[in-house]
Design a protein around this motif. Sequence first.
Motif, PDB file in Angstrom:
ATOM      1  N   ALA A 141       0.820  -1.211   0.000  1.00  0.00           N
ATOM      2  CA  ALA A 141       0.000   0.000   0.000  1.00  0.00           C
ATOM      3  C   ALA A 141       0.858   1.267   0.000  1.00  0.00           C
ATOM      4  N   LEU A 142       2.161   1.132   0.292  1.00  0.00           N
ATOM      5  CA  LEU A 142       3.049   2.293   0.289  1.00  0.00           C
ATOM      6  C   LEU A 142       3.355   2.715  -1.143  1.00  0.00           C
ATOM      7  N   PRO A 143       3.584   4.017  -1.360  1.00  0.00           N
ATOM      8  CA  PRO A 143       4.054   4.446  -2.678  1.00  0.00           C
ATOM      9  C   PRO A 143       5.395   3.753  -2.997  1.00  0.00           C
ATOM     10  N   ALA A 181       8.231   6.446   5.225  1.00  0.00           N
ATOM     11  CA  ALA A 181       7.829   5.063   4.949  1.00  0.00           C
ATOM     12  C   ALA A 181       7.553   4.311   6.246  1.00  0.00           C
ATOM     13  N   ARG A 182       8.423   4.477   7.217  1.00  0.00           N
ATOM     14  CA  ARG A 182       8.214   3.805   8.512  1.00  0.00           C
ATOM     15  C   ARG A 182       6.934   4.296   9.175  1.00  0.00           C
ATOM     16  N   LYS A 183       6.703   5.602   9.128  1.00  0.00           N
ATOM     17  CA  LYS A 183       5.514   6.177   9.740  1.00  0.00           C
ATOM     18  C   LYS A 183       4.250   5.653   9.050  1.00  0.00           C
ATOM     19  N   GLU A 187       1.280   3.171  10.571  1.00  0.00           N
ATOM     20  CA  GLU A 187      -0.141   3.549  10.534  1.00  0.00           C
ATOM     21  C   GLU A 187      -0.969   2.464   9.843  1.00  0.00           C
ATOM     22  N   LYS A 188      -0.460   1.940   8.758  1.00  0.00           N
ATOM     23  CA  LYS A 188      -1.194   0.906   8.018  1.00  0.00           C
ATOM     24  C   LYS A 188      -1.283  -0.382   8.835  1.00  0.00           C
TER      25      LYS A 188
END
Length: 193
Positions: A141-143, A181-183, A187-188
């Motif tokens: 789901a990350l860019p 990215a870690r943040k 959250e996800k």
Amino acid sequence: MTLTDEQQLLHQARLGDETSAAAYGELVRRYQTAVFNVAYRLLGRRVEAEDAAQEAFLRAYRALDRFEMGRPFAPWIKRITTNLCLNWLESARAKTQLLAADMSQNDQPVSMDDWAQAAPSPEQTLVREEQATQLHRALLALPPRYRVAIELRHFQELSYDEMVEVMERPLSSVKSDLFRARKMLAEKMKESA
């Protein structure tokens, strides 16, 4: 100075004679799981990861004359794989396919951690599989650039300087991407818990 087994294989693969294919085949055999895992974590689908792994080994073979002997092969082939996957992710075709991807149970990555553990209980196996699936979905789901930052730092364990080289971005941007990215990943993971 004596050459390591890997260096001997690389040297033999560069010769271009009848033994070079066998030598390179041995290198592929040694690193195919690691290369597949990199591609799978970045692309998210088994078939695409298999294609990317095959293409990465093909590109590496064609570029063997530019490979710096004396350096380890694994980081080099993983960088080729990462760059190839990033290019695929940035193309419109890959983005469309990725959004439509079916996240079925059959698309689970090869997990060396599971193999290393001594006979986990069925409950432990189920919890691990659920956590791995949640992490995999959250990563997908990350860019793409954030996914690559996580892959390079936490799965390939590259230094920031090596990440700068692979991502072709300034150090401040690499650190910023990794932080974001870690943040986003945290959250996800909270959302899916």
